[in-house]
Design a protein around this motif. Structure first.
Motif, PDB file in Angstrom:
ATOM      1  N   TYR A 355       0.724  -0.764  -0.378  1.00  8.39           N
ATOM      2  CA  TYR A 355      -0.115   0.023   0.066  1.00  8.39           C
ATOM      3  C   TYR A 355       0.645   1.728   0.098  1.00  8.39           C
ATOM      4  CZ  TYR A 355      -3.933   2.909   1.416  1.00  8.39           C
ATOM      5  OH  TYR A 355      -5.187   3.499   0.959  1.00  8.39           O
ATOM      6  N   GLU A 356       0.384   1.803  -0.696  1.00  5.47           N
ATOM      7  CA  GLU A 356       1.143   3.310  -1.185  1.00  5.47           C
ATOM      8  C   GLU A 356       1.395   4.317   0.384  1.00  5.47           C
ATOM      9  OE1 GLU A 356       1.807   6.887  -4.156  1.00  5.47           O
ATOM     10  OE2 GLU A 356       0.479   5.251  -5.179  1.00  5.47           O
ATOM     11  N   ASN A 357       2.392   4.712   0.234  1.00  6.50           N
ATOM     12  CA  ASN A 357       2.667   5.700   2.082  1.00  6.50           C
ATOM     13  C   ASN A 357       1.956   7.401   1.537  1.00  6.50           C
ATOM     14  OD1 ASN A 357       3.429   6.424   3.841  1.00  6.50           O
ATOM     15  ND2 ASN A 357       5.778   6.634   3.794  1.00  6.50           N
ATOM     16  N   TYR A 358       0.944   7.701   1.534  1.00  5.84           N
ATOM     17  CA  TYR A 358       0.770   8.923   0.636  1.00  5.84           C
ATOM     18  C   TYR A 358       1.278   9.782   1.461  1.00  5.84           C
ATOM     19  CZ  TYR A 358      -2.512   5.796  -2.493  1.00  5.84           C
ATOM     20  OH  TYR A 358      -3.132   5.238  -3.431  1.00  5.84           O
ATOM     21  N   ASP A 359       0.763   9.679   2.901  1.00 11.87           N
ATOM     22  CA  ASP A 359       0.802  10.837   3.871  1.00 11.87           C
ATOM     23  C   ASP A 359       2.179  10.899   4.643  1.00 11.87           C
ATOM     24  OD1 ASP A 359       0.610   8.289   5.757  1.00 11.87           O
ATOM     25  OD2 ASP A 359      -1.825   9.400   6.246  1.00 11.87           O
ATOM     26  N   GLY A 360       3.444   9.565   4.615  1.00 15.18           N
ATOM     27  CA  GLY A 360       4.218   9.862   5.206  1.00 15.18           C
ATOM     28  C   GLY A 360       3.963   9.402   6.378  1.00 15.18           C
ATOM     29  N   PHE A 361       3.613   8.490   6.973  1.00 10.05           N
ATOM     30  CA  PHE A 361       3.100   8.040   8.816  1.00 10.05           C
ATOM     31  C   PHE A 361       3.198   6.594   8.395  1.00 10.05           C
ATOM     32  CE2 PHE A 361       0.938  12.416   9.325  1.00 10.05           C
ATOM     33  CZ  PHE A 361       1.352  13.029   9.662  1.00 10.05           C
ATOM     34  N   ARG A 362       3.113   6.446   7.322  1.00 11.66           N
ATOM     35  CA  ARG A 362       2.471   4.714   6.918  1.00 11.66           C
ATOM     36  C   ARG A 362       4.012   3.385   8.506  1.00 11.66           C
ATOM     37  NH1 ARG A 362       4.245   1.489   0.982  1.00 11.66           N
ATOM     38  NH2 ARG A 362       6.576   2.414   2.299  1.00 11.66           N
ATOM     39  N   VAL A 363       3.299   2.913   9.067  1.00 11.74           N
ATOM     40  CA  VAL A 363       3.997   1.229   9.457  1.00 11.74           C
ATOM     41  C   VAL A 363       3.426   0.001   8.865  1.00 11.74           C
ATOM     42  CG1 VAL A 363       4.391   1.015  11.421  1.00 11.74           C
ATOM     43  CG2 VAL A 363       4.110   3.262  11.919  1.00 11.74           C
ATOM     44  N   MET A 364       4.918  -0.413   8.593  1.00 12.71           N
ATOM     45  CA  MET A 364       4.427  -1.463   8.344  1.00 12.71           C
ATOM     46  C   MET A 364       5.282  -3.082   9.145  1.00 12.71           C
ATOM     47  SD  MET A 364       4.567  -1.505   4.714  1.00 12.71           S
ATOM     48  CE  MET A 364       4.997  -3.015   3.636  1.00 12.71           C
ATOM     49  N   ASN A 365       4.519  -3.639   9.046  1.00 10.97           N
ATOM     50  CA  ASN A 365       5.579  -4.793  10.432  1.00 10.97           C
ATOM     51  C   ASN A 365       6.187  -5.475   9.377  1.00 10.97           C
ATOM     52  OD1 ASN A 365       5.675  -6.586  12.312  1.00 10.97           O
ATOM     53  ND2 ASN A 365       4.471  -8.143  11.459  1.00 10.97           N
ATOM     54  N   ASP A 366       7.800  -4.111   9.666  1.00  6.29           N
ATOM     55  CA  ASP A 366       9.130  -4.646   8.473  1.00  6.29           C
ATOM     56  C   ASP A 366      10.298  -5.243   9.182  1.00  6.29           C
ATOM     57  OD1 ASP A 366       9.580  -2.662   9.104  1.00  6.29           O
ATOM     58  OD2 ASP A 366       9.757  -1.739   6.697  1.00  6.29           O
ATOM     59  N   GLY A 367      10.422  -4.822  10.506  1.00  2.51           N
ATOM     60  CA  GLY A 367      11.601  -5.208  11.400  1.00  2.51           C
ATOM     61  C   GLY A 367      12.003  -4.198  11.933  1.00  2.51           C
ATOM     62  N   THR A 368      11.704  -3.003  10.919  1.00  2.00           N
ATOM     63  CA  THR A 368      12.193  -1.916  10.867  1.00  2.00           C
ATOM     64  C   THR A 368      11.887  -0.792  12.616  1.00  2.00           C
ATOM     65  OG1 THR A 368      10.552  -0.315  10.138  1.00  2.00           O
ATOM     66  CG2 THR A 368      12.233  -1.152   8.813  1.00  2.00           C
ATOM     67  N   ASP A 369      13.020   0.056  12.648  1.00  2.00           N
ATOM     68  CA  ASP A 369      12.923   0.261  14.228  1.00  2.00           C
ATOM     69  C   ASP A 369      10.996   0.787  14.972  1.00  2.00           C
ATOM     70  OD1 ASP A 369      12.618   3.011  12.672  1.00  2.00           O
ATOM     71  OD2 ASP A 369      14.193   3.804  13.616  1.00  2.00           O
ATOM     72  N   VAL A 370      10.661   1.088  13.975  1.00  2.00           N
ATOM     73  CA  VAL A 370       9.498   2.392  14.099  1.00  2.00           C
ATOM     74  C   VAL A 370       8.390   1.033  14.742  1.00  2.00           C
ATOM     75  CG1 VAL A 370       7.428   3.270  13.939  1.00  2.00           C
ATOM     76  CG2 VAL A 370       9.429   4.290  12.890  1.00  2.00           C
ATOM     77  N   PRO A 371       8.313   0.051  14.075  1.00  2.00           N
ATOM     78  CA  PRO A 371       6.912  -0.786  14.282  1.00  2.00           C
ATOM     79  C   PRO A 371       8.224  -2.177  15.037  1.00  2.00           C
ATOM     80  CG  PRO A 371       7.967  -1.987  11.655  1.00  2.00           C
ATOM     81  CD  PRO A 371       8.268  -0.214  12.656  1.00  2.00           C
ATOM     82  N   GLU A 372       8.970  -2.264  15.278  1.00  2.00           N
ATOM     83  CA  GLU A 372       9.928  -2.989  16.456  1.00  2.00           C
ATOM     84  C   GLU A 372       9.288  -2.598  17.705  1.00  2.00           C
ATOM     85  OE1 GLU A 372      10.896  -6.190  16.510  1.00  2.00           O
ATOM     86  OE2 GLU A 372       9.859  -6.044  14.789  1.00  2.00           O
ATOM     87  N   LYS A 373       9.344  -1.160  17.365  1.00  2.00           N
ATOM     88  CA  LYS A 373       9.600  -0.015  19.129  1.00  2.00           C
ATOM     89  C   LYS A 373       8.237  -0.296  19.474  1.00  2.00           C
ATOM     90  CE  LYS A 373      11.764   0.942  21.772  1.00  2.00           C
ATOM     91  NZ  LYS A 373      12.410   0.983  22.420  1.00  2.00           N
ATOM     92  N   LEU A 374       7.062  -0.671  18.896  1.00  2.00           N
ATOM     93  CA  LEU A 374       5.299  -0.296  18.414  1.00  2.00           C
ATOM     94  C   LEU A 374       4.860  -1.513  19.699  1.00  2.00           C
ATOM     95  CD1 LEU A 374       4.583   2.012  15.874  1.00  2.00           C
ATOM     96  CD2 LEU A 374       4.292   2.465  18.412  1.00  2.00           C
ATOM     97  N   LYS A 375       5.541  -2.528  18.755  1.00  2.00           N
ATOM     98  CA  LYS A 375       5.568  -4.449  18.977  1.00  2.00           C
ATOM     99  C   LYS A 375       5.933  -4.690  20.182  1.00  2.00           C
ATOM    100  CE  LYS A 375       6.707  -6.773  16.169  1.00  2.00           C
ATOM    101  NZ  LYS A 375       7.021  -7.830  15.031  1.00  2.00           N
ATOM    102  N   GLU A 376       7.340  -3.802  21.100  1.00  2.00           N
ATOM    103  CA  GLU A 376       8.090  -3.947  22.630  1.00  2.00           C
ATOM    104  C   GLU A 376       6.539  -3.103  23.669  1.00  2.00           C
ATOM    105  OE1 GLU A 376      11.452  -1.867  24.709  1.00  2.00           O
ATOM    106  OE2 GLU A 376      11.952  -2.636  22.890  1.00  2.00           O
ATOM    107  N   ILE A 377       6.393  -2.335  22.865  1.00  2.00           N
ATOM    108  CA  ILE A 377       5.495  -1.762  23.605  1.00  2.00           C
ATOM    109  C   ILE A 377       3.984  -2.143  24.120  1.00  2.00           C
ATOM    110  CG2 ILE A 377       4.229   0.408  24.080  1.00  2.00           C
ATOM    111  CD1 ILE A 377       5.995   1.968  22.696  1.00  2.00           C
ATOM    112  N   ALA A 378       3.629  -3.005  22.713  1.00  2.00           N
ATOM    113  CA  ALA A 378       2.214  -3.852  22.837  1.00  2.00           C
ATOM    114  C   ALA A 378       2.568  -4.980  23.875  1.00  2.00           C
ATOM    115  CB  ALA A 378       1.716  -4.247  21.166  1.00  2.00           C
ATOM    116  N   ASN A 379       3.609  -5.645  23.335  1.00  2.00           N
ATOM    117  CA  ASN A 379       4.115  -6.819  24.283  1.00  2.00           C
ATOM    118  C   ASN A 379       3.944  -6.555  25.366  1.00  2.00           C
ATOM    119  OD1 ASN A 379       3.586  -8.227  21.991  1.00  2.00           O
ATOM    120  ND2 ASN A 379       5.957  -8.165  21.925  1.00  2.00           N
TER     121      ASN A 379
END
Length: 384
Positions: A355-379
């Motif tokens: 899915y295109e990153n229309y607004d620049g805020f896209r988060v994908m569960n792709d192992g990069t720092d942002v989703p990994e940090k959010l995953k850590e907080i969620a867990n």
């Protein structure tokens, strides 16, 4: 008094499968429920693969709640996105066997149920995307779209749509929406504003009327407004930036909205990049905004959620670190759910396959720092 009694009955009358409000907390199956959540606006029109992937990735990240659009108004929406829910006012029917927004909503809610994820459907939009109040303006020949809050015909049209949706039976689960514990809460609108009314009274009165209407139909679910949390001259932004979010100029009075007995929790959004805040102050401005709302929510003994937040990926800032700090301040000061904007995944209809990153805020569960940090907080939250 009758409104207060109604709100109490609704909150206490739901079974344990439904998320409920108990004073300042959310409760699910008798236990306090705090969560990391996200937003996704294409769950009511994309294909099965795209929808399935969002819920799969959310589940993998420990996300417990997804906010989704529950509206699609006007012929323009139908033409642009090949779907409709309400192409003309009061017309909710599928045409010629087309796959429409209502069927897609059914499918997405069924997928959420499969993964044990709750959803928050939003019932209309202040902005023109997917129709919203702009369409109600056209349908009812209003002078301004803000007249949506006070025009009796527009209000009646909104109520008719809400009644249809709440009483709809999901074709995949056989459960009426109003009886489905997969739904976390109903949200009156996405980011309602009314700059034409500096008193804030029109939106507050509208929110009270519509939340009472919903709770008369649906005895199970909570209701929120869906606003950005703008305040009414009580304070000012960090280093006096973004004071427009504090001065009542947007016609929103968060402190009044959260006091409505039939509004179960407050919502705030946080976009310092879009709100004219200096880049070096994004983190601290957001922290102050969160704390200012925490004090009000605690004062009135209501939960509140950080319902949308984001920093663009072109900002050259450490997004993961700022998100971590915002979440830390939020949850340490009584916050109940933090929902980033926006989780996306695969999109077979796009040339890139995602899915295109229309607004620049896209988060994908792709192992990069942002989703990994959010995953850590969620867990961490999910283990409590």
């Amino acid at each position: 008094m009758s409104t207060f009694i109604l709100g109490s009955v609704v909150t206490l009358g739901a079974t344990g499968e439904f998320v409920q409000r108990k004073d300042k907390d959310f409760v699910l199956n008798g236990k306090e429920f705090k969560f990391v959540g996200t937003n996704n606006y294409y769950l009511h029109y994309k294909n099965n693969q795209a929808i399935d992937d969002v819920f799969k990735q959310a589940n993998d990240m420990g996300i417990k709640v997804i906010r989704m659009w529950g509206f699609g108004d006007g012929e323009k929406t139908k033409i642009q996105n090949n779907f409709s829910i309400q192409p003309t006012m009061g017309d909710y029917q599928t045409r010629n066997g087309e796959v429409d927004g209502l069927e897609r909503m059914d499918y997405s809610i069924a997928q959420a149920k499969k993964y044990g994820i709750k959803v928050i459907p939003v019932l209309t939009n202040y902005w023109e995307d997917f129709g919203g109040m702009e369409e109600y303006k056209k349908w009812n020949n209003l002078e301004r779209k803000e007249d949506f809050y006070i025009n009796e015909k527009a209000k009646e049209a909104y109520k008719n749509y809400v009644s249809m949706l709440l009483n709809r039976k999901n074709q995949y689960t056989g459960i009426k929406y109003k009886n489905d514990p997969t739904i976390f809460a109903w949200e009156l609108a996405n980011e309602p504003r009314n700059p034409e009314d500096k008193t804030g009274k029109q939106v507050t009165k509208w929110a009270e009327e519509m939340s009472i209407y919903i709770k008369n139909i649906d005895k199970n679910h909570m209701v929120s407004v869906g606003d950005e949390g703008f305040l009414f001259g009580k304070d000012e932004g960090y280093k006096k930036e973004g004071n427009w979010a504090y001065d009542g100029s947007q016609g929103i009075n968060w402190e009044e909205l959260i006091q409505i007995p039939t509004i179960d929790f407050g919502t705030i959004h946080l976009y310092p990049e879009h709100w004219g805040i200096s880049k070096e102050n994004y983190k601290e401005w957001g922290e102050k905004y969160i704390l200012d709302h925490s004090k009000i929510a605690n004062k009135y003994n209501k939960p509140f959620i950080l319902e949308e937040y984001g920093i663009g990926d072109k900002s050259n800032l450490d997004r993961a670190k700022i998100y971590e700090e915002w979440n830390k301040v939020f949850f340490e000061n009584g916050g109940d759910g933090a929902m980033f904007w926006i989780l996306t995944g695969i999109d077979p209809e796009h040339a890139s396959g995602i899915y295109e990153n229309y607004d620049g805020f896209r988060v994908m569960n792709d192992g990069t720092d942002v989703p990994e940090k959010l995953k850590e907080i969620a867990n961490k939250l999910n283990k409590k």
